[in-house]
Design an enzyme around this catalytic site. Structure first.
Site, PDB file in Angstrom:
ATOM      1  N   LYS A  22       0.793  -1.227   0.000  1.00  0.00           N
ATOM      2  CA  LYS A  22       0.000   0.000   0.000  1.00  0.00           C
ATOM      3  C   LYS A  22       0.829   1.282   0.000  1.00  0.00           C
ATOM      4  CE  LYS A  22      -4.484  -1.171   0.232  1.00  0.00           C
ATOM      5  NZ  LYS A  22      -5.541  -0.603  -0.615  1.00  0.00           N
ATOM      6  N   SER A  63       0.358  -9.811  -0.789  1.00  0.00           N
ATOM      7  CA  SER A  63       0.142  -8.364  -0.697  1.00  0.00           C
ATOM      8  C   SER A  63       0.604  -7.750   0.616  1.00  0.00           C
ATOM      9  CB  SER A  63      -1.340  -8.047  -0.913  1.00  0.00           C
ATOM     10  OG  SER A  63      -2.149  -8.803  -0.021  1.00  0.00           O
TER      11      SER A  63
END
Length: 406
Positions: free
Chosen positions: A53, A306
């Site tokens: 992110k 992720s």
């Protein structure tokens, strides 16, 4: 109409080159041998802040005007975008406020505060936090940084795709990617399809919140929520319209996996890959282990991990679930005649079957109050599901009434 292109992703890479890490691409020999494809892991769990992110957040912040920066920034996040925004804001010297769901892992909340952000907790899922962030934004005039439905965020996440192609010298057949709001898979799809239109992009969501899958099936943005998920990083009930347009055009397929399958994925990554992944980061592994996605023999397949920001207490519980799913931990109750030696006989059967007792709890009477009966509850270590069935057969044959426990 897709409003982000390969050039946007390449520009983002230049912006981020001194900010983010180029995360490693690790081969998984164990999983490759098991499924017959060449499996590689893109380890964004090793990225700064423990997730991808930061790429999108920092690219967005870098493209803010001085006026926008002067008001500070506000974001909503299940946890990973929060940390990316908080760190990016701190590096830029601007104030940040982050609204997170009350269900966000404590580790993510603590880390976000540690980067200097003011944290507000609201609601159960990302969408609840988003609504509160919009409310605060109107009150304060802070600049809102969306976690996925934004051109610069998508382009920042797309730099993962560029790295994958560089690390595999362009020899990429398929990329499996987690899907929540759609920012990471949209960015990767733009980069990957821009470099090679024949690359397959497969998204993976949880069965409990299949919002992007249903949106793709329906041909429009669709809200979907069936229950909570251990994959909190992709717990998004309503995906973005920008990300949906990109995914609808460029992503080949979206599949879903169960909570139990995600737990097995987390366990597999820790045990065989020596990787700590959060629930969202393990869904791609879950898709392969479960057979939900069946690759072509010999293809080069990249699974995106992720993030790795998982709460230790949650991790402990998930590992137990994963072991049970693999048949390596079995919980059961045994009802027996209340006579001398009955409990010892049961323990002897368990021991001779090579199961290891982790916990045993004996009561004098069954829950139904039957005279002359007693109940014992066990948690045992086993080898696999076949081992469990053999153990159950032996206990039943000896006259014990066996009931599986969750």
């Amino acid at each position: 109409m897709v409003n982000v292109n390969l050039e946007d992703v390449k520009k983002a890479k230049e912006v981020l080159k001194s900010i983010v890490k180029e995360t490693p691409l690790q081969e998984s020999k164990t999983l490759s041998d098991r499924i017959g494809a060449n499996v590689y892991y893109k380890c964004e769990n090793l990225q700064k802040t423990g997730s991808f992110k930061i790429r999108g957040a920092c690219n967005k912040i870098a493209n803010l005007t001085d006026e926008e920066k002067s008001h500070g920034v506000i974001a909503s996040s299940a946890g990973n975008h929060a940390q990316g925004v908080a760190l990016g804001a701190k590096m830029t010297g601007i104030k940040s406020t982050i609204v997170m769901p009350e269900t966000a892992p404590l580790a993510k909340v603590t880390a976000t505060k540690g980067y200097g952000a003011e944290v507000v907790l609201n609601g159960l899922v990302y969408d609840d936090a988003y609504a509160k962030a919009v409310e605060i934004q109107k009150e304060t005039g802070a600049t809102f940084l969306h976690p996925f439905n934004d051109k610069y965020v998508i382009a920042g996440q797309g730099t993962i795709g560029l790295e994958i192609f560089e690390q595999l010298d362009g020899k990429v057949d398929t990329i499996l990617c987690p899907v929540g709001g759609g920012g990471i898979i949209a960015g990767i799809a733009i980069a990957a399809k821009g470099l090679n239109p024949n690359v397959k992009i497969i998204g993976v969501q949880t069965d409990n919140i299949p919002s992007m899958k249903e949106s793709k099936v329906n041909g429009k943005v669709t809200t979907a929520f069936k229950g909570a998920t251990i994959a909190d990083g992709i717990a998004v009930k309503t995906p973005g319209d920008t990300t949906f347009d990109i995914i609808n055009e460029l992503v080949d397929e979206i599949i879903t996996v169960s909570e139990e399958e995600i737990a097995r994925g987390i366990l597999f990554l820790m045990e065989y890959q020596k990787v700590v992944a959060e629930g969202a980061g393990a869904v791609t592994t879950a898709a392969l282990l479960s057979g939900k996605y069946k690759p072509q023999q010999g293809e080069n397949l990249v699974c995106v991990i992720s993030g790795g920001n998982i709460d230790v207490n949650t991790f402990y519980r998930i590992i137990g679930t994963g072991l049970a799913a693999e048949g390596r931990r079995y919980s059961f109750s045994a009802t027996m005649t209340d006579k001398p030696g009955g409990f010892l006989e049961l323990i002897s059967i368990i021991s001779k079957s090579d199961a290891n007792i982790l916990n045993a709890n004996q009561t004098r009477l069954s829950s139904g109050g039957a005279i002359g009966k007693q109940v014992a509850e066990f948690i045992v270590e086993t080898f696999d599901h076949d081992h469990i069935e053999r153990l159950k057969d032996e206990m039943n044959a000896a006259g014990f009434e066996i009931q599986d426990l969750k």
